[in-house]
Scaffold this motif. Sequence first.
Motif, PDB file in Angstrom:
ATOM      1  N   TRP A  63       0.865  -1.214   0.135  1.00 54.50           N
ATOM      2  CA  TRP A  63       0.054  -0.167   0.039  1.00 54.50           C
ATOM      3  C   TRP A  63       0.854   1.192   0.111  1.00 54.50           C
ATOM      4  O   TRP A  63       1.793   1.230   0.806  1.00 54.50           O
ATOM      5  N   GLU A  64       0.320   2.339  -0.681  1.00 55.91           N
ATOM      6  CA  GLU A  64       0.978   3.400  -0.783  1.00 55.91           C
ATOM      7  C   GLU A  64       1.212   4.096   0.862  1.00 55.91           C
ATOM      8  O   GLU A  64       0.023   3.836   1.569  1.00 55.91           O
ATOM      9  N   ASP A  65       2.372   4.762   1.090  1.00 55.55           N
ATOM     10  CA  ASP A  65       2.367   5.113   2.658  1.00 55.55           C
ATOM     11  C   ASP A  65       1.776   6.660   2.363  1.00 55.55           C
ATOM     12  O   ASP A  65       2.586   7.550   2.672  1.00 55.55           O
ATOM     13  N   ILE A  66       0.639   6.680   2.412  1.00 56.15           N
ATOM     14  CA  ILE A  66       0.038   8.189   2.718  1.00 56.15           C
ATOM     15  C   ILE A  66      -1.006   8.047   3.559  1.00 56.15           C
ATOM     16  O   ILE A  66      -1.430   7.079   3.976  1.00 56.15           O
ATOM     17  N   ASP A  67      -1.362   9.166   4.196  1.00 58.17           N
ATOM     18  CA  ASP A  67      -2.586   9.377   4.855  1.00 58.17           C
ATOM     19  C   ASP A  67      -3.624   9.704   3.946  1.00 58.17           C
ATOM     20  O   ASP A  67      -3.705  11.117   3.563  1.00 58.17           O
ATOM     21  N   PRO A  68      -4.711   9.045   3.789  1.00 57.14           N
ATOM     22  CA  PRO A  68      -5.711   9.291   2.786  1.00 57.14           C
ATOM     23  C   PRO A  68      -6.689  10.685   3.329  1.00 57.14           C
ATOM     24  O   PRO A  68      -6.848  11.330   2.339  1.00 57.14           O
ATOM     25  N   ALA A  69      -6.747  10.822   4.410  1.00 56.49           N
ATOM     26  CA  ALA A  69      -7.370  12.067   4.939  1.00 56.49           C
ATOM     27  C   ALA A  69      -6.651  13.280   4.744  1.00 56.49           C
ATOM     28  O   ALA A  69      -7.336  14.488   3.905  1.00 56.49           O
ATOM     29  N   LYS A  70      -5.202  13.193   5.036  1.00 56.08           N
ATOM     30  CA  LYS A  70      -4.610  14.473   4.460  1.00 56.08           C
ATOM     31  C   LYS A  70      -4.579  14.564   3.102  1.00 56.08           C
ATOM     32  O   LYS A  70      -4.499  15.787   2.680  1.00 56.08           O
ATOM     33  N   GLU A  71      -4.184  13.616   2.355  1.00 61.90           N
ATOM     34  CA  GLU A  71      -4.031  13.649   0.966  1.00 61.90           C
ATOM     35  C   GLU A  71      -5.497  13.936  -0.108  1.00 61.90           C
ATOM     36  O   GLU A  71      -5.379  14.312  -0.873  1.00 61.90           O
ATOM     37  N   GLY A  72      -6.462  13.563   0.648  1.00 58.71           N
ATOM     38  CA  GLY A  72      -7.853  13.773   0.203  1.00 58.71           C
ATOM     39  C   GLY A  72      -8.070  12.658  -1.015  1.00 58.71           C
ATOM     40  O   GLY A  72      -8.797  12.919  -2.104  1.00 58.71           O
ATOM     41  N   ARG A  73      -7.325  11.610  -0.840  1.00 55.78           N
ATOM     42  CA  ARG A  73      -7.561  10.701  -1.789  1.00 55.78           C
ATOM     43  C   ARG A  73      -7.162   9.174  -1.472  1.00 55.78           C
ATOM     44  O   ARG A  73      -6.384   9.242  -0.515  1.00 55.78           O
ATOM     45  N   PRO A  74      -7.950   8.132  -1.961  1.00 54.22           N
ATOM     46  CA  PRO A  74      -7.519   6.838  -1.311  1.00 54.22           C
ATOM     47  C   PRO A  74      -6.132   6.406  -1.499  1.00 54.22           C
ATOM     48  O   PRO A  74      -5.602   6.878  -2.653  1.00 54.22           O
ATOM     49  N   ARG A  75      -5.625   5.656  -0.909  1.00 51.89           N
ATOM     50  CA  ARG A  75      -4.117   5.227  -1.088  1.00 51.89           C
ATOM     51  C   ARG A  75      -4.147   4.027  -2.348  1.00 51.89           C
ATOM     52  O   ARG A  75      -5.226   3.404  -2.421  1.00 51.89           O
ATOM     53  N   ARG A  76      -2.925   4.013  -2.807  1.00 48.26           N
ATOM     54  CA  ARG A  76      -2.920   3.120  -4.149  1.00 48.26           C
ATOM     55  C   ARG A  76      -2.139   1.589  -3.847  1.00 48.26           C
ATOM     56  O   ARG A  76      -1.341   1.662  -2.665  1.00 48.26           O
ATOM     57  N   ARG A  77      -2.365   1.023  -4.450  1.00 52.90           N
ATOM     58  CA  ARG A  77      -1.550  -0.318  -4.363  1.00 52.90           C
ATOM     59  C   ARG A  77      -0.624  -0.279  -5.375  1.00 52.90           C
ATOM     60  O   ARG A  77      -0.928  -0.434  -6.620  1.00 52.90           O
ATOM     61  N   TYR A  78       0.571  -0.515  -4.801  1.00 49.19           N
ATOM     62  CA  TYR A  78       1.775  -0.439  -5.806  1.00 49.19           C
ATOM     63  C   TYR A  78       2.457  -1.840  -6.177  1.00 49.19           C
ATOM     64  O   TYR A  78       2.300  -2.667  -5.147  1.00 49.19           O
ATOM     65  N   TYR A  79       2.806  -2.081  -7.256  1.00 53.70           N
ATOM     66  CA  TYR A  79       3.323  -3.423  -7.766  1.00 53.70           C
ATOM     67  C   TYR A  79       4.685  -3.157  -8.141  1.00 53.70           C
ATOM     68  O   TYR A  79       5.132  -1.935  -8.812  1.00 53.70           O
ATOM     69  N   ARG A  80       5.712  -4.253  -7.917  1.00 52.93           N
ATOM     70  CA  ARG A  80       7.134  -3.933  -8.399  1.00 52.93           C
ATOM     71  C   ARG A  80       7.503  -5.557  -8.487  1.00 52.93           C
ATOM     72  O   ARG A  80       7.084  -6.380  -7.814  1.00 52.93           O
ATOM     73  N   LEU A  81       8.422  -5.918  -9.418  1.00 46.79           N
ATOM     74  CA  LEU A  81       9.040  -6.941  -9.875  1.00 46.79           C
ATOM     75  C   LEU A  81      10.136  -7.129  -8.651  1.00 46.79           C
ATOM     76  O   LEU A  81      10.831  -6.450  -8.463  1.00 46.79           O
ATOM     77  N   THR A  82      10.106  -8.308  -8.369  1.00 50.89           N
ATOM     78  CA  THR A  82      11.333  -8.581  -7.264  1.00 50.89           C
ATOM     79  C   THR A  82      12.607  -8.836  -8.285  1.00 50.89           C
ATOM     80  O   THR A  82      12.349  -8.950  -9.408  1.00 50.89           O
ATOM     81  N   GLU A  83      13.569  -8.895  -7.513  1.00 51.33           N
ATOM     82  CA  GLU A  83      14.729  -9.069  -8.412  1.00 51.33           C
ATOM     83  C   GLU A  83      14.668 -10.524  -9.205  1.00 51.33           C
ATOM     84  O   GLU A  83      15.103 -10.585 -10.522  1.00 51.33           O
ATOM     85  N   ASP A  84      14.606 -11.386  -8.422  1.00 52.44           N
ATOM     86  CA  ASP A  84      14.380 -12.754  -9.071  1.00 52.44           C
ATOM     87  C   ASP A  84      13.141 -12.774 -10.372  1.00 52.44           C
ATOM     88  O   ASP A  84      13.376 -13.125 -11.444  1.00 52.44           O
ATOM     89  N   GLY A  85      12.298 -12.115  -9.942  1.00 53.39           N
ATOM     90  CA  GLY A  85      11.102 -12.075 -10.695  1.00 53.39           C
ATOM     91  C   GLY A  85      11.359 -11.335 -12.065  1.00 53.39           C
ATOM     92  O   GLY A  85      10.951 -11.520 -13.100  1.00 53.39           O
ATOM     93  N   ALA A  86      12.133 -10.108 -11.798  1.00 51.50           N
ATOM     94  CA  ALA A  86      12.661  -9.296 -13.050  1.00 51.50           C
ATOM     95  C   ALA A  86      13.477 -10.401 -14.041  1.00 51.50           C
ATOM     96  O   ALA A  86      13.177 -10.302 -15.434  1.00 51.50           O
ATOM     97  N   GLU A  87      14.187 -11.059 -13.323  1.00 58.91           N
ATOM     98  CA  GLU A  87      15.206 -11.808 -14.205  1.00 58.91           C
ATOM     99  C   GLU A  87      14.436 -13.034 -14.946  1.00 58.91           C
ATOM    100  O   GLU A  87      14.636 -13.214 -15.992  1.00 58.91           O
TER     101      GLU A  87
END
Lengths: 115, 241
Positions: A63-87
């Motif tokens: 999950w994105e590390d934000i305070d939804p109340a402060k930012e005024g938007r819901p947090r996003r779910r971020y994806y990333r390849l692991t090192e092995d995954g990228a390989e």
Amino acid sequence: MDRERGKPRMTIPTQRVLRALLANPAHDMYGLQICAEAELPTGTIHPILARLENEYGWLTSHWEDIDPAKEGRPRRRYYRLTEDGAECARIALAQASASAASLRSLRARPVGGSA
Amino acid sequence: VSTAAGQRQGKMINSIQDGADAGITIENDGTIYAGTTQEARAAIDAIANPHIPKVGDRFLGTVVKTTTFGAFVSLLPGKDGLLHITQIRKLHGGKRVEYIDDVVHIGDKIQVEIREVDDRGKLSLVPIEVVEREAAKEDLSGGTSEVQKLTHGRSPATPSADERVAKRVSPSAAGLLDLAARLLPAADRARYGEEYRSELWDLAQAGAGRTGQLRHAVCQVASAIPMSRALRSLRRRITAP
């Protein structure tokens, strides 16, 4: 099904999602970004992401590390390849495009030619 | 000429004739008697070369009809736009407007800007006062959102903080996404429910209208079965290694 464990079936959408993630492996991407990059509808990418993340462990998400109340938007779910995954993804994509190329060359051969 | 078309024509003709000192008389057979004033030329020119209103155009419009959801404002002869109740609310200090007729009356003149033209040519309006107030706020807060890059050029301008609030998430699309999440294994519902809602929000802010949002949600519901399968295959592996 002949799916071997440890490697997903390299369907065209899967390849596109992997290419999108490999395009900038240093950046985390969220669902809509991946859709835009892979030019796929939203419904398509989530099952692929879920498989890559849970079944094969090529991806991590957080999950994105934000305070939804402060930012005024819901947090996003971020994806990333692991090192092995990228390989693994690079290898799998290379294999997929190699087999696609060999299929094309088969089709290009005149009828009756030995395979 | 059918009656409806005739009436519309009559409305159009009257609006031109009423155009101040235009000095124009239009007979039913189409003959136009025009004075020599500039207005007459302009009015005829407006019919011959109709101005196609586009996003950002500003008009001094006249309220021609009020409804429960807003007021129709006439911009040019034969060209009306909708001033939605939420925009009217902004004009009146953000307070809830129970009845449109309490605050807007037919014949009121109001300065408006075209915010959106939908694919059927319908115009959505905003009061210029609100546009300018939002622009001032925007200057203070600055910064644009990442999500606009995803809009494939559909978002014409940077949404201000106020507008970001105004860009509504379609309740039907949100409901469909809740359904999509409920179709998933119990352990994953909360996470994907939140993720789907977040994506819908981003989509709305990126300028997706109700149809776009619904299309997105339907797509997600349709993928619930492959999605559940993807999530379950992991669980099987964990429970039976």
